[in-house]
Design a protein around this motif. Structure first.
Motif, PDB file in Angstrom:
ATOM      1  N   PRO A  87       8.546 -49.568  28.153  1.00 49.54           N
ATOM      2  CA  PRO A  87       7.547 -49.569  27.077  1.00 49.54           C
ATOM      3  C   PRO A  87       7.883 -48.630  25.935  1.00 49.54           C
ATOM      4  O   PRO A  87       7.373 -48.788  24.830  1.00 49.54           O
ATOM      5  N   GLU A  88       8.757 -47.639  26.170  1.00 57.79           N
ATOM      6  CA  GLU A  88       9.121 -46.698  25.122  1.00 57.79           C
ATOM      7  C   GLU A  88      10.447 -47.054  24.467  1.00 57.79           C
ATOM      8  O   GLU A  88      10.906 -46.346  23.585  1.00 57.79           O
ATOM      9  N   GLY A  89      11.087 -48.117  24.915  1.00 60.30           N
ATOM     10  CA  GLY A  89      12.464 -48.359  24.525  1.00 60.30           C
ATOM     11  C   GLY A  89      12.682 -49.292  23.353  1.00 60.30           C
ATOM     12  O   GLY A  89      13.783 -49.787  23.184  1.00 60.30           O
ATOM     13  N   ILE A  94      15.631 -55.025  31.091  1.00 60.90           N
ATOM     14  CA  ILE A  94      16.667 -55.599  31.933  1.00 60.90           C
ATOM     15  C   ILE A  94      16.122 -56.890  32.536  1.00 60.90           C
ATOM     16  O   ILE A  94      14.904 -57.037  32.711  1.00 60.90           O
ATOM     17  N   LYS A  95      17.014 -57.823  32.853  1.00 63.11           N
ATOM     18  CA  LYS A  95      16.629 -59.110  33.436  1.00 63.11           C
ATOM     19  C   LYS A  95      17.121 -59.171  34.874  1.00 63.11           C
ATOM     20  O   LYS A  95      18.261 -58.820  35.157  1.00 63.11           O
ATOM     21  N   ILE A  96      16.238 -59.613  35.763  1.00 60.48           N
ATOM     22  CA  ILE A  96      16.573 -59.753  37.175  1.00 60.48           C
ATOM     23  C   ILE A  96      16.623 -61.247  37.486  1.00 60.48           C
ATOM     24  O   ILE A  96      15.599 -61.920  37.537  1.00 60.48           O
ATOM     25  N   ALA A  97      17.827 -61.770  37.675  1.00 62.26           N
ATOM     26  CA  ALA A  97      18.024 -63.207  37.850  1.00 62.26           C
ATOM     27  C   ALA A  97      17.480 -63.674  39.197  1.00 62.26           C
ATOM     28  O   ALA A  97      17.342 -62.885  40.138  1.00 62.26           O
ATOM     29  N   SER A 110       7.951 -48.329  33.798  1.00 64.52           N
ATOM     30  CA  SER A 110       8.409 -49.673  33.488  1.00 64.52           C
ATOM     31  C   SER A 110       7.251 -50.648  33.540  1.00 64.52           C
ATOM     32  O   SER A 110       6.219 -50.383  34.165  1.00 64.52           O
ATOM     33  N   ARG A 111       7.464 -51.791  32.902  1.00 70.45           N
ATOM     34  CA  ARG A 111       6.510 -52.896  32.988  1.00 70.45           C
ATOM     35  C   ARG A 111       7.252 -54.108  33.540  1.00 70.45           C
ATOM     36  O   ARG A 111       8.198 -54.599  32.927  1.00 70.45           O
ATOM     37  N   LEU A 112       6.850 -54.538  34.718  1.00 74.86           N
ATOM     38  CA  LEU A 112       7.455 -55.715  35.343  1.00 74.86           C
ATOM     39  C   LEU A 112       6.711 -56.956  34.864  1.00 74.86           C
ATOM     40  O   LEU A 112       5.486 -57.030  35.004  1.00 74.86           O
ATOM     41  N   VAL A 113       7.443 -57.900  34.301  1.00 73.79           N
ATOM     42  CA  VAL A 113       6.862 -59.121  33.739  1.00 73.79           C
ATOM     43  C   VAL A 113       7.270 -60.300  34.617  1.00 73.79           C
ATOM     44  O   VAL A 113       8.466 -60.571  34.796  1.00 73.79           O
ATOM     45  N   LEU A 114       6.261 -61.001  35.146  1.00 75.14           N
ATOM     46  CA  LEU A 114       6.491 -62.162  35.998  1.00 75.14           C
ATOM     47  C   LEU A 114       6.053 -63.417  35.251  1.00 75.14           C
ATOM     48  O   LEU A 114       4.872 -63.536  34.884  1.00 75.14           O
ATOM     49  N   GLY A 117       3.829 -70.010  35.152  1.00 73.57           N
ATOM     50  CA  GLY A 117       3.405 -71.173  34.378  1.00 73.57           C
ATOM     51  C   GLY A 117       3.472 -70.864  32.897  1.00 73.57           C
ATOM     52  O   GLY A 117       4.510 -70.465  32.378  1.00 73.57           O
ATOM     53  N   SER A 118       2.347 -71.012  32.201  1.00 71.36           N
ATOM     54  CA  SER A 118       2.305 -70.721  30.769  1.00 71.36           C
ATOM     55  C   SER A 118       1.897 -69.283  30.488  1.00 71.36           C
ATOM     56  O   SER A 118       1.710 -68.914  29.337  1.00 71.36           O
ATOM     57  N   GLU A 119       1.760 -68.464  31.532  1.00 73.53           N
ATOM     58  CA  GLU A 119       1.322 -67.084  31.375  1.00 73.53           C
ATOM     59  C   GLU A 119       2.426 -66.109  31.757  1.00 73.53           C
ATOM     60  O   GLU A 119       3.396 -66.465  32.436  1.00 73.53           O
ATOM     61  N   LEU A 120       2.252 -64.866  31.315  1.00 75.44           N
ATOM     62  CA  LEU A 120       3.111 -63.770  31.722  1.00 75.44           C
ATOM     63  C   LEU A 120       2.230 -62.717  32.403  1.00 75.44           C
ATOM     64  O   LEU A 120       1.309 -62.177  31.782  1.00 75.44           O
ATOM     65  N   LEU A 121       2.488 -62.459  33.669  1.00 78.51           N
ATOM     66  CA  LEU A 121       1.736 -61.463  34.420  1.00 78.51           C
ATOM     67  C   LEU A 121       2.512 -60.156  34.433  1.00 78.51           C
ATOM     68  O   LEU A 121       3.744 -60.160  34.529  1.00 78.51           O
ATOM     69  N   THR A 122       1.803 -59.032  34.326  1.00 82.54           N
ATOM     70  CA  THR A 122       2.486 -57.743  34.256  1.00 82.54           C
ATOM     71  C   THR A 122       1.888 -56.751  35.248  1.00 82.54           C
ATOM     72  O   THR A 122       0.711 -56.831  35.601  1.00 82.54           O
ATOM     73  N   LEU A 123       2.726 -55.844  35.692  1.00 81.06           N
ATOM     74  CA  LEU A 123       2.286 -54.679  36.451  1.00 81.06           C
ATOM     75  C   LEU A 123       3.192 -53.525  36.072  1.00 81.06           C
ATOM     76  O   LEU A 123       4.339 -53.717  35.646  1.00 81.06           O
ATOM     77  N   ASP A 124       2.690 -52.304  36.190  1.00 81.12           N
ATOM     78  CA  ASP A 124       3.451 -51.119  35.819  1.00 81.12           C
ATOM     79  C   ASP A 124       4.024 -50.447  37.053  1.00 81.12           C
ATOM     80  O   ASP A 124       3.405 -50.453  38.130  1.00 81.12           O
ATOM     81  N   VAL A 125       5.195 -49.867  36.884  1.00 80.00           N
ATOM     82  CA  VAL A 125       5.828 -49.092  37.950  1.00 80.00           C
ATOM     83  C   VAL A 125       6.259 -47.763  37.347  1.00 80.00           C
ATOM     84  O   VAL A 125       6.983 -47.727  36.352  1.00 80.00           O
ATOM     85  N   TRP A 126       5.802 -46.673  37.949  1.00 79.97           N
ATOM     86  CA  TRP A 126       6.141 -45.330  37.484  1.00 79.97           C
ATOM     87  C   TRP A 126       7.110 -44.680  38.456  1.00 79.97           C
ATOM     88  O   TRP A 126       6.978 -44.803  39.661  1.00 79.97           O
ATOM     89  N   ALA A 127       8.076 -43.970  37.905  1.00 80.20           N
ATOM     90  CA  ALA A 127       8.973 -43.139  38.714  1.00 80.20           C
ATOM     91  C   ALA A 127       8.862 -41.715  38.171  1.00 80.20           C
ATOM     92  O   ALA A 127       9.733 -41.243  37.440  1.00 80.20           O
ATOM     93  N   PRO A 128       7.760 -41.011  38.499  1.00 79.46           N
ATOM     94  CA  PRO A 128       7.485 -39.717  37.864  1.00 79.46           C
ATOM     95  C   PRO A 128       8.555 -38.660  38.104  1.00 79.46           C
ATOM     96  O   PRO A 128       8.730 -37.753  37.309  1.00 79.46           O
TER      97      PRO A 128
END
Length: 260
Positions: A87-89, A94-97, A110-114, A117-128
């Motif tokens: 989110p700061e970059g 990066i793409k995970i095939a 980080s923000r993981l984007v899944l 269908g026609s939507e993009l679902l997101t969740l955040d992952v922190w590595a403090p």
């Protein structure tokens, strides 16, 4: 801190932060592996599955694995590429095939984007916990490295937010009231055009975890609500010189008439 924090998106369960210790994994998908199955070997007292209730998400979509300072992602989908954004970059990602296993993610948060269908679902992952080399030059080459008590990335937006919070007191007013979230947004807008209340508050909440004002990710209890969060952050930052006067140079030029 020695763990990873996963923050599920809307509608995902369980809600709230999911904390993973090094070596632990989190399966995610429409029907992720449940406790007690042949493939679930984790600690039964720790959440290991994330339910993503969307018809466009694979039953077993992927797996997050925690290490001490970063995390990796396995993509179990047969056709969908997953994207992990910084989110700061400024667009860094990066793409995970499909089928890729244990792809390391270097971003501190980080923000993981899944694609679903026609939507993009997101969740955040922190590595403090991000470790940095001891740069004081005093350590012996063959000795143990010095562990930094408060590892902060001075190029990050969370550090810029912390600097803006500390600015009034660093400019010679030790008892000056702290800026509001809205004032921080306006202060940072020239160099961070996308800044808004939610983004600044998110960084303040992240700092509270990173600077251990809230329980670390290796604890089960998230602890009580932190009262006076900004005041506590600024007090800690100034007491231990985490933010210094020279750091103010990273802020946008102060508007005309602002006390300096």
């Amino acid at each position: 801190m020695n763990s990873i924090i996963v923050v599920p998106g809307p509608g995902m369960s369980p809600a709230g932060q999911i904390r993973l210790a090094p070596g632990q994994t989190l399966r995610l998908g429409r029907e992720p592996v449940r406790h007690g199955s042949a493939r679930d070997t984790g600690d039964p007292h720790t959440p290991h599955t994330l339910h993503v209730p969307h018809a466009g998400v694979s039953r077993s979509a992927g797996e997050i694995t925690a290490t001490a300072t970063y995390w990796s992602l396995s993509n179990f989908s047969r056709s969908a590429t997953y994207v992990v954004e910084n989110p700061e970059g400024a667009g860094e990602h990066i793409k995970i095939a499909p089928g890729r296993l244990d792809a390391p993610v270097p971003f501190e948060f980080s923000r993981l984007v899944l694609p679903a269908g026609s939507e993009l679902l997101t969740l955040d992952v922190w590595a403090p916990r991000h470790d940095y080399a001891d740069r004081d030059g005093t350590g012996e080459p063959d000795g143990e490295p010095t562990a930094l008590p408060f590892p902060l990335d001075r190029s990050s937006r969370y550090f810029l937010v912390l600097t803006a919070l500390c600015e009034p007191r660093l400019r010679g007013e030790p008892h000056a009231p702290l800026p509001t979230v809205e004032q921080v947004v306006e202060r940072l807008k020239p160099s961070w055009p996308a800044a808004n209340r939610a983004a600044v508050q998110w960084n303040i909440d992240y700092l509270a975890v990173k600077l251990r004002l809230k329980p670390g990710p290796d604890t089960v209890d998230p602890g009580p609500r932190l009262v006076g969060k900004k005041e506590t952050l600024v007090s800690l930052a100034l007491r231990f010189d985490l933010v210094r006067e020279q750091d103010l140079a990273a802020l946008p030029a102060a508007p005309t008439g602002t006390a300096r």
